[in-house]
Design a protein around this motif. Structure first.
Motif, PDB file in Angstrom:
ATOM      1  N   SER A 145      -6.752  -4.149   3.604  1.00 21.46           N
ATOM      2  CA  SER A 145      -6.846  -2.842   2.694  1.00 21.46           C
ATOM      3  C   SER A 145      -7.682  -2.470   2.132  1.00 21.46           C
TER       4      SER A 145
ATOM      5  N   ASP B  91       3.847  -6.468   1.650  1.00 24.52           N
ATOM      6  CA  ASP B  91       3.093  -6.581   2.539  1.00 24.52           C
ATOM      7  C   ASP B  91       3.412  -8.119   3.304  1.00 24.52           C
TER       8      ASP B  91
ATOM      9  N   TYR C 129      -3.892  -7.459   1.472  1.00 21.01           N
ATOM     10  CA  TYR C 129      -4.909  -6.719   0.753  1.00 21.01           C
ATOM     11  C   TYR C 129      -6.020  -6.665   1.248  1.00 21.01           C
TER      12      TYR C 129
ATOM     13  N   ASP D  70       1.919   2.851   2.808  1.00 24.20           N
ATOM     14  CA  ASP D  70       3.289   2.136   4.038  1.00 24.20           C
ATOM     15  C   ASP D  70       4.435   2.288   3.215  1.00 24.20           C
TER      16      ASP D  70
ATOM     17  N   ARG E 241       0.729  -0.994   0.068  1.00 25.06           N
ATOM     18  CA  ARG E 241      -0.075   0.048   0.046  1.00 25.06           C
ATOM     19  C   ARG E 241       0.813   1.231   0.024  1.00 25.06           C
TER      20      ARG E 241
ATOM     21  N   GLN F 141     -10.675  -1.270   4.061  1.00 22.44           N
ATOM     22  CA  GLN F 141     -10.749   0.156   4.656  1.00 22.44           C
ATOM     23  C   GLN F 141     -11.085   1.159   3.700  1.00 22.44           C
TER      24      GLN F 141
ATOM     25  N   TYR G 193      -0.922  -1.697   6.757  1.00 27.93           N
ATOM     26  CA  TYR G 193      -2.033  -2.452   5.753  1.00 27.93           C
ATOM     27  C   TYR G 193      -0.928  -3.619   5.478  1.00 27.93           C
TER      28      TYR G 193
END
Length: 290
Positions: A278, A212, A275, A191, A188, A281, A272
């Motif tokens: 994320s 991630d 996925y 991040d 993300r 959200q 995050y």
């Protein structure tokens, strides 16, 4: 404290905004006046730079910079700051305390789905990954000779508000492209900004995977986006018969699971980490459009 971002695009702008929120004065370069105006509207000093000619405005920003993030792709001519005729970085930026170089996990090449960390052999397949690896070497050598900490951030597939599977489903461009056993890591964009700030404030140098926790099949990301939206599930498309650009097809020639354990061991937490949370959200907060 003053940050200069060379190449304030999707990732570079996120880094600029993260440092700005932390109290840094921030300048960023871009190639077009339209994008410069967009940066200025976000409170970022915008400087036009084509990756070749260092203008008086850019020279002044370099002299003031205490922190640098280099996001411009090297291309065949190499990194813009290490080309023939460009003054040494220590002359351009005499107050530089830390630098970050944005690279790619593509430098690892294909590991047939195995886990890789920063100590894994690099076998870049595409020309762009070869160029990134060569630029990494220049920056790490600069760090050794100058004493300035340089963090090489190897980024996974970048997504975030405005560039994500939710938007692709909404616009009807999403496909569930299936290749047996293929996985990708993702990151993300926020991040990336947080990781750069963390590494700079700790004075950390070296190579770090910014990715991630959960490498997975790309079709699963699209399916999760469609599920969240209550949209029709895009049909599966076999990789072998899919119409893809040469660049898009090349991504599928590299299969690996990338570990982020090194930066986590320093105390960094990804906001995050996968996925699913994320996308949830972005959908819940309605900021997926960007």
């Amino acid at each position: 404290m003053r940050l200069l971002v060379l190449g304030a695009g999707f990732s570079g702008r996120a880094i600029a905004e993260t440092f700005k929120a932390a109290g840094y004065a921030v300048a960023g370069t871009t190639r077009s006046q339209e994008k410069a105006d967009a940066l200025s509207a976000r409170g970022i000093e915008a400087i036009l730079y084509d990756g070749e000619t260092i203008s008086d405005a850019l020279m002044a920003a370099m002299r003031q910079a205490t922190h640098l993030v280099q996001s411009i792709a090297p291309g065949k001519s190499g990194d813009p700051l290490f080309r023939a005729g460009v003054p040494p970085i220590t002359d351009l930026m005499p107050d530089l305390r830390w630098a970050g170089y944005l690279s790619t996990v593509g430098v690892y090449g294909d590991h047939m789905g195995a886990w890789v960390d920063e100590d894994a052999p690099v076998h870049p397949v595409s020309a762009r990954s070869v160029e990134r690896m060569e630029a990494e070497g220049k920056w790490l050598s600069f760090s050794q000779t100058s004493g300035v900490p340089v963090a090489v951030l190897r980024l996974a597939g970048i997504y975030g508000p405005g560039r994500n599977a939710l938007r692709n489903v909404a616009e009807g461009t999403a496909r569930r492209l299936v290749k047996k056993d293929q996985v990708f890591n993702r990151i993300r964009v926020e991040d990336i900004g947080a990781a750069a700030l963390f590494l700079s404030e700790g004075g950390h140098g070296g190579v770090f995977n910014i990715t991630d926790d959960e490498p997975g099949p790309p079709q699963d990301v699209v399916a999760e986006a469609a599920r969240l939206m209550g949209a029709d599930m895009p049909p599966e498309v076999p990789f072998e018969t899919a119409e893809l650009s040469p660049m898009a097809r090349s991504f599928y020639g590299e299969n690996k699971r990338v570990s982020n354990a090194r930066i986590r061991s320093l105390g960094f937490d990804f906001r995050y980490p996968n996925y699913r949370m994320s996308l949830a959200q972005m959908w819940a907060d309605d900021d997926w459009r960007g």
